[in-house]
Design a protein around this motif. Structure first.
Motif, PDB file in Angstrom:
ATOM      1  N   LEU A   1     -70.438  18.077   7.803  1.00  0.00           N
ATOM      2  CA  LEU A   1     -69.716  17.988   9.072  1.00  0.00           C
ATOM      3  C   LEU A   1     -68.226  17.931   8.768  1.00  0.00           C
ATOM      4  N   VAL A   2     -67.449  18.808   9.413  1.00  0.00           N
ATOM      5  CA  VAL A   2     -65.998  18.860   9.215  1.00  0.00           C
ATOM      6  C   VAL A   2     -65.316  18.574  10.544  1.00  0.00           C
ATOM      7  N   ALA A   3     -64.408  17.620  10.556  1.00  0.00           N
ATOM      8  CA  ALA A   3     -63.614  17.317  11.751  1.00  0.00           C
ATOM      9  C   ALA A   3     -62.137  17.424  11.377  1.00  0.00           C
ATOM     10  N   PRO A   4     -61.514  18.588  11.570  1.00  0.00           N
ATOM     11  CA  PRO A   4     -60.098  18.730  11.235  1.00  0.00           C
ATOM     12  C   PRO A   4     -59.235  17.744  12.025  1.00  0.00           C
ATOM     13  N   VAL A   5     -58.107  17.413  11.448  1.00  0.00           N
ATOM     14  CA  VAL A   5     -57.171  16.485  12.083  1.00  0.00           C
ATOM     15  C   VAL A   5     -56.125  17.299  12.824  1.00  0.00           C
ATOM     16  N   PHE A   6     -55.936  16.998  14.104  1.00  0.00           N
ATOM     17  CA  PHE A   6     -55.020  17.764  14.952  1.00  0.00           C
ATOM     18  C   PHE A   6     -53.850  16.917  15.450  1.00  0.00           C
ATOM     19  N   THR A   7     -53.496  15.863  14.733  1.00  0.00           N
ATOM     20  CA  THR A   7     -52.448  14.960  15.197  1.00  0.00           C
ATOM     21  C   THR A   7     -51.418  14.700  14.103  1.00  0.00           C
ATOM     22  N   ASP A   8     -50.206  14.404  14.522  1.00  0.00           N
ATOM     23  CA  ASP A   8     -49.136  14.085  13.569  1.00  0.00           C
ATOM     24  C   ASP A   8     -49.402  12.780  12.831  1.00  0.00           C
ATOM     25  N   ASP A   9     -50.020  11.808  13.514  1.00  0.00           N
ATOM     26  CA  ASP A   9     -50.192  10.492  12.893  1.00  0.00           C
ATOM     27  C   ASP A   9     -51.498  10.360  12.130  1.00  0.00           C
ATOM     28  N   GLY A  10     -52.296  11.421  12.051  1.00  0.00           N
ATOM     29  CA  GLY A  10     -53.520  11.372  11.265  1.00  0.00           C
ATOM     30  C   GLY A  10     -54.720  10.802  11.986  1.00  0.00           C
ATOM     31  N   THR A  11     -54.573  10.513  13.282  1.00  0.00           N
ATOM     32  CA  THR A  11     -55.704  10.016  14.052  1.00  0.00           C
ATOM     33  C   THR A  11     -56.659  11.154  14.380  1.00  0.00           C
ATOM     34  N   VAL A  12     -57.950  10.900  14.238  1.00  0.00           N
ATOM     35  CA  VAL A  12     -58.950  11.905  14.551  1.00  0.00           C
ATOM     36  C   VAL A  12     -60.136  11.224  15.218  1.00  0.00           C
ATOM     37  N   GLU A  13     -60.628  11.852  16.280  1.00  0.00           N
ATOM     38  CA  GLU A  13     -61.827  11.388  16.967  1.00  0.00           C
ATOM     39  C   GLU A  13     -62.911  12.446  16.791  1.00  0.00           C
ATOM     40  N   TYR A  14     -64.086  12.004  16.418  1.00  0.00           N
ATOM     41  CA  TYR A  14     -65.172  12.945  16.215  1.00  0.00           C
ATOM     42  C   TYR A  14     -66.500  12.274  16.535  1.00  0.00           C
ATOM     43  N   TYR A  15     -67.502  13.118  16.720  1.00  0.00           N
ATOM     44  CA  TYR A  15     -68.825  12.640  17.098  1.00  0.00           C
ATOM     45  C   TYR A  15     -69.757  12.736  15.903  1.00  0.00           C
ATOM     46  N   VAL A  16     -70.515  11.674  15.666  1.00  0.00           N
ATOM     47  CA  VAL A  16     -71.488  11.633  14.580  1.00  0.00           C
ATOM     48  C   VAL A  16     -72.886  11.635  15.179  1.00  0.00           C
ATOM     49  N   PRO A  17     -73.711  12.638  14.871  1.00  0.00           N
ATOM     50  CA  PRO A  17     -75.097  12.615  15.350  1.00  0.00           C
ATOM     51  C   PRO A  17     -75.896  11.485  14.687  1.00  0.00           C
ATOM     52  N   GLU A  18     -77.148  11.403  15.035  1.00  0.00           N
ATOM     53  CA  GLU A  18     -78.002  10.307  14.580  1.00  0.00           C
ATOM     54  C   GLU A  18     -78.099  10.259  13.053  1.00  0.00           C
ATOM     55  N   GLY A  19     -78.178   9.050  12.524  1.00  0.00           N
ATOM     56  CA  GLY A  19     -78.374   8.856  11.099  1.00  0.00           C
ATOM     57  C   GLY A  19     -77.139   8.320  10.401  1.00  0.00           C
ATOM     58  N   THR A  20     -77.271   8.124   9.096  1.00  0.00           N
ATOM     59  CA  THR A  20     -76.168   7.619   8.273  1.00  0.00           C
ATOM     60  C   THR A  20     -75.526   8.777   7.535  1.00  0.00           C
ATOM     61  N   TRP A  21     -74.259   9.008   7.825  1.00  0.00           N
ATOM     62  CA  TRP A  21     -73.494  10.105   7.253  1.00  0.00           C
ATOM     63  C   TRP A  21     -72.505   9.544   6.234  1.00  0.00           C
ATOM     64  N   THR A  22     -72.263  10.322   5.168  1.00  0.00           N
ATOM     65  CA  THR A  22     -71.416   9.843   4.062  1.00  0.00           C
ATOM     66  C   THR A  22     -70.231  10.777   3.879  1.00  0.00           C
ATOM     67  N   ASN A  23     -69.025  10.222   3.923  1.00  0.00           N
ATOM     68  CA  ASN A  23     -67.829  11.016   3.663  1.00  0.00           C
ATOM     69  C   ASN A  23     -67.789  11.353   2.174  1.00  0.00           C
ATOM     70  N   ILE A  24     -67.842  12.643   1.842  1.00  0.00           N
ATOM     71  CA  ILE A  24     -67.922  13.018   0.428  1.00  0.00           C
ATOM     72  C   ILE A  24     -66.588  12.860  -0.291  1.00  0.00           C
TER      73      ILE A  24
END
Length: 760
Positions: free
Chosen positions: A614-637
């Protein structure tokens, strides 16, 4: 195109005629033809002085049903037509029960009750998919006397529509008017470079309008409960494509219209270009390439944009002798550095080009009705178009490219192909309106076929801007002229996700944006996004896109994500193979992977890269990002941080990270070599196991780099506190639990089975 004035009235000058009932039927074992009057017939006299629509129904492939409605059948059928390589013999079965007729293909059924008012019902598994009812089949004449065939298919409550090509308008198409009409309009309007008359919905089906010319859609925007589509013609043909999942819809649609070729694996690496109107020569090119090497950023492809040719002479396919006096030597030197070369071309011939006189003399250029060559001054002064409907013109054009390939060029950026006039005569007699969209198909097909002939299967690839249905067979496509700001970055992603839901497996974009110059912040965020796309190219218009122009941190980010992409190359190549064999794109809208999760239905600022990232690009100057995580435990690689869904997450990321999450129960292969996109992927591969549940199983394929197939296979299963691994790989391999700092196990070469601890 809108024909009505609200629900009750027609727009001034418009007259509509709709099928009202079935007057007669002709059916055999595989097809049925319905004859539909446009008024209720109660006596013989009602059959006079009134149209009768002919509605043919058949199945060209399992799970696909075609409907062709014709008013006047005697009109001359002029091409072009979409090629349908997957259309075979009739696969449907007609059955009759009293007044009810059904055409069945796989799980898809078309049902008609001949004793009831007109209604075509499409069902699957006993569930209604859609229907064409009271105003669902007919024609309209407008105030100018033009004849339009139309269809309306019902939208269910909560039904959402996706696709229709690379569209930069809102991702969910409900409420929009969409014209399938090629235009060079950038990425911030309703116009599109890649127009595809195919959409799918979240109700288990897709719909392809088999018309290469203009198709006008009203997606819940005229009648809010209907998708209406119309063409200026006497006949309208469409195919309902059953899934039920979005992936299965794309599989069936691309089987019908053509699957993407598999691009060469070397193209997965980073591309760098000269940019467009910047000043450059061989010294500039050398300085850029040296700079990338000095900064530790591996480069795979160098692209020469327009001004490799002389000004005012595009296209003459001759290197500008002032800036590139020794093209063969330069290309050889680039090859010695391990680089592939891409050259910009277009299908236009400027009047100053020596090829103009030749093309005019031989009849290779598109002409007007009076025999004169069609010309204008937009883009290139006095430019004309190559007539690809003329086989001799196609051979003439590709012959010029053949010489460039002999010099050492590897592939071409096939730019333009959208602004095609309709006041012309084509060599093969094609209808100008139908050729407007289809021209790009002939253009890209000609160049791709040449590359396949000269370079071989698996080595051919384009960097193409324009396309229509079937164009997915000639990858790769990129998103065209975008701005250099966060809004443009987001609109580019939106377009790419829509294109993926239109059957296109591979997609790229200009890292940093094309028009203008990005801020360092935008550049760094776009680099992350670009290097987590199927193909990655740094390109601009009036400014260079070399990372050091945007600060030292931009160099570090570009280096880090280039090396990351190289390590992910076996994973990406496997996703590419899936696109090639199934039509499922490398970059996937969340709804494609999670069709049963309502939270994923409208997401267009994040995506799945292959099956498991799952990739959620950052679209803000301050580095804030909002994204949706589907069911389960996801790991940032990148960080090892775990997030459990389903839920929305808000995070802050520096420029070296972003939400890049591995799916629960996934195994991601990391190549040992981070310097090249192509390496011995199975040798020393690191298998990263993420949130493996007790009893979970996973089969991981390490693909071939030179085409379809695999070099190794790993099967993993967790039993309590043990992880069992079986493989056929003769090479050494590693296994890491969790993120980048997780526990690492190393197995020597020849280890075909392992029983490893897995902490609870």
């Amino acid at each position: 195109m809108k024909f009505t004035d609200g629900y009750w009235l027609m727009r001034p000058g418009c007259t509509a005629r709709y099928a009202t009932e079935v007057a007669d039927v002709r059916a055999d074992d595989h097809r049925m033809t319905l004859y539909a009057p446009v008024k209720h017939v109660t006596r013989r006299g009602d059959t006079l002085n009134s149209p009768l629509l002919t509605v043919e129904c058949w199945s060209p492939a399992e799970g696909v049903i075609g409907v062709r409605t014709t008013h006047h059948a005697g009109s001359v059928r002029r091409g072009p037509e979409f090629a349908l390589p997957g259309a075979g013999a009739d696969t449907g079965k007609v059955r009759r029960d009293g007044a009810v007729l059904e055409l069945v293909s796989g799980e898809l059924t078309l049902r008609v009750d001949t004793e009831q008012p007109w209604r075509l019902e499409f069902t699957a598994g006993g569930r209604m998919l859609t229907s064409a009812g009271e105003r669902g089949t007919g024609f309209v004449t407008d105030a100018e006397g033009r004849h339009h065939m139309l269809a309306q298919l019902a939208l269910g409550v909560g039904e959402l529509v996706y696709g229709l090509g690379e569209r930069f308008t809102p991702f969910v198409k409900n409420g929009q008017t969409v014209d399938i009409w090629q235009a060079d309009g950038g990425t911030s309007s309703e116009q599109a470079y890649k127009n595809v008359p195919f959409h799918l919905t979240n109700r288990g089906y897709g719909l392809f309008v088999n018309h290469p010319g203009k198709v006008s859609y009203e997606v819940g925007s005229e009648s809010v409960g209907q998708v209406q589509f119309s063409v200026e013609d006497q006949s309208l043909e469409y195919f309902v494509v059953h899934g039920p999942t979005p992936k299965q819809i794309l599989e069936r649609y691309t089987a019908l219209t053509g699957r993407p070729a598999l691009p060469p694996a070397w193209a997965l690496g980073l591309w760098l270009t000269t940019s467009f109107t910047t000043d450059y020569d061989e010294a500039t090119v050398g300085r850029f390439i040296d700079g990338m090497a000095e900064h530790g950023i591996p480069l795979s492809v160098f692209h020469f944009d327009c001004f490799w040719m002389r000004a005012y002479q595009w296209s003459d396919f001759a290197w500008d002798p002032e800036t590139f006096p020794d093209p063969e030597g330069m290309l050889a030197r680039l090859r010695q550095r391990g680089l592939r070369v891409c050259a910009w071309i277009n299908p236009y011939i400027a009047q100053k080009s020596p090829l103009f006189e030749e093309g005019m003399r031989e009849g290779y250029l598109v002409r007007r009705a009076d025999g004169s060559v069609w010309q204008w001054d937009l883009w290139q002064p006095g430019m004309a178009l190559v007539d690809f409907t003329n086989p001799a013109a196609r051979d003439w054009y590709t012959g010029k490219l053949r010489r460039l390939l002999a010099q050492g060029v590897d592939c071409f950026k096939t730019d333009f192909g959208e602004r095609v006039p309709t006041d012309v005569v084509w060599h093969d007699g094609s209808a100008p309106e139908r050729m407007h969209n289809y021209y790009t198909h002939l253009y890209n097909q000609a160049v791709f076929d040449l590359l396949r002939e000269e370079r071989g299967e698996g080595e051919a690839m384009l960097f193409a801007r324009s396309a229509t249905a079937g164009g997915q067979q000639y990858p790769v496509h990129w998103g065209g002229d975008c701005g250099s700001h966060f809004n443009a970055m987001a609109e580019s992603l939106r377009g790419g996700l829509s294109l993926g839901l239109s059957g296109f497996g591979f997609w790229s974009h200009d890292i940093g944006g094309f028009e203008g110059t990005p801020t360092p912040t935008v550049f760094k965020r776009w680099v992350q996004f670009g290097l987590l796309s199927s193909h990655s190219r740094l390109h601009g218009s009036k400014s260079y896109r070399v990372p050091w122009h945007y600060g030292e941190e931009a160099v570090e980010v570009t280096r880090a994500f280039t090396l990351l992409k190289h390590r992910l190359a076996p994973y990406l190549q496997r996703a590419a193979q899936q696109a090639h064999t199934t039509g499922v794109p490398v970059m996937r809208a969340m709804v494609l992977e999670f069709p049963d999760d309502p939270g994923a239905a409208a997401l267009d600022r994040q995506y799945m890269l292959g099956d498991d990232l799952l990739v959620a690009p950052v679209f803000t100057d301050d580095g804030t990002v909002e994204y949706y995580v589907p069911e389960g435990t996801w790991t940032n690689i990148l960080t090892g941080v775990q997030v459990t869904g389903p839920r929305w997450v808000r995070e802050h990321h520096g420029f070296h990270t972003l939400p890049l999450l591995a799916r629960p129960d996934s195994v991601i292969p990391f190549a040992a070599d981070d310097q090249h996109p192509v390496s011995a992927w199975a040798d020393g591969v690191e298998l990263r196991v993420h949130a493996f549940a007790d009893g979970a199983e996973h089969t991981l394929v390490i693909p071939r780099a030179d085409g379809p197939g695999e070099t190794a296979r790993f099967q993993l299963r967790r039993d309590g506190d043990r992880l069992r691994v079986t493989t056929n790989s003769p090479h050494s391999w590693q296994l890491r639990l969790g993120g980048p700092d997780g526990t690492l196990h190393t197995s020597p070469a020849g280890t075909l089975e392992a029983d490893l601890p897995y902490p609870r």
